[in-house]
Design a protein around this motif. Structure first.
Motif, mmCIF file in Angstrom:
data_model
loop_
_atom_site.group_PDB
_atom_site.id
_atom_site.type_symbol
_atom_site.label_atom_id
_atom_site.label_comp_id
_atom_site.label_asym_id
_atom_site.label_seq_id
_atom_site.Cartn_x
_atom_site.Cartn_y
_atom_site.Cartn_z
ATOM 1 N N ARG A 1 0.842 -1.191 0.000
ATOM 2 C CA ARG A 1 0.000 0.000 0.000
ATOM 3 C C ARG A 1 0.880 1.245 0.000
ATOM 4 N N ARG A 2 0.583 2.147 -0.869
ATOM 5 C CA ARG A 2 1.356 3.384 -0.968
ATOM 6 C C ARG A 2 0.624 4.564 -0.333
ATOM 7 N N TRP A 3 -0.644 4.390 -0.043
ATOM 8 C CA TRP A 3 -1.433 5.476 0.526
ATOM 9 C C TRP A 3 -1.093 5.664 1.995
ATOM 10 N N THR A 4 -0.946 6.899 2.409
ATOM 11 C CA THR A 4 -0.804 7.203 3.827
ATOM 12 C C THR A 4 -1.838 8.247 4.190
ATOM 13 N N ARG A 5 -2.258 8.203 5.424
ATOM 14 C CA ARG A 5 -3.257 9.157 5.902
ATOM 15 C C ARG A 5 -2.666 10.564 5.896
ATOM 16 N N ARG B 1 -1.974 14.393 7.092
ATOM 17 C CA ARG B 1 -1.788 14.977 8.427
ATOM 18 C C ARG B 1 -3.112 15.543 8.919
ATOM 19 N N TRP C 1 -3.798 6.659 12.883
ATOM 20 C CA TRP C 1 -3.028 7.845 12.498
ATOM 21 C C TRP C 1 -1.544 7.627 12.319
ATOM 22 N N SER C 2 -1.020 6.473 12.719
ATOM 23 C CA SER C 2 0.411 6.274 12.506
ATOM 24 C C SER C 2 0.676 5.969 11.039
ATOM 25 N N ARG C 3 1.861 6.233 10.599
ATOM 26 C CA ARG C 3 2.193 6.048 9.184
ATOM 27 C C ARG C 3 2.722 4.660 8.918
#
Length: 132
Positions: free
Chosen positions: A24-28, A30, A130-132
């Motif tokens: 997965r390349r998507w990150t939440r 900020r 919320w962690s990356r």
């Protein structure tokens, strides 16, 4: 001569990679200012409710606190740490966990207070979300 090439699992078995959401390349993104502001307000409210819940528990159970100042400070800090749950999710979870353990070791009956449990579980959720 044998050459080995690293092939991603999702390239070898693309269907499995899609099902398991591998690579997965998507990150939440900020948190927004509004979310941070809401967390700060939530932290202040959480601190007040936590300290008040200690007093309600103490008066209802008739138990004396071994060190009331320490207990009130720990519950207040646990509530205030709620404000950092989206900005520093893993650090917040670690700090909340340490506070929860210290409270339980200091006076085991305090671990049943609902507000400290809710704060711990929300920080656990926030660390996951919320962690990356």
């Amino acid at each position: 001569m044998v050459t080995t090439s690293r092939v991603r699992l999702s390239e070898r078995w693309p269907r499995l990679g899609r099902v398991l959401d591998l690579d997965r390349r998507w990150t939440r993104p900020r948190p927004t200012r509004a979310q941070v502001r809401a967390d700060v307000v939530g932290g202040l409210v959480g601190a007040l409710l936590s300290v008040a819940s200690v007093e309600v528990w103490r008066s209802g159970s008739g138990t004396q606190l071994q060190n009331p100042l320490l207990v009130h400070v720990l519950f207040a800090v646990a509530g205030l740490l709620f404000a950092s749950r989206r900005v520093f999710p893993l650090s917040t979870l670690l700090a909340e966990s340490v506070i929860f353990i210290v409270i339980g070791e200091h006076q085991v009956q305090l671990g049943v207070i609902f507000t400290i449990q809710i704060i711990l579980f929300v920080s656990l959720y926030s660390a996951w979300a919320w962690s990356r």
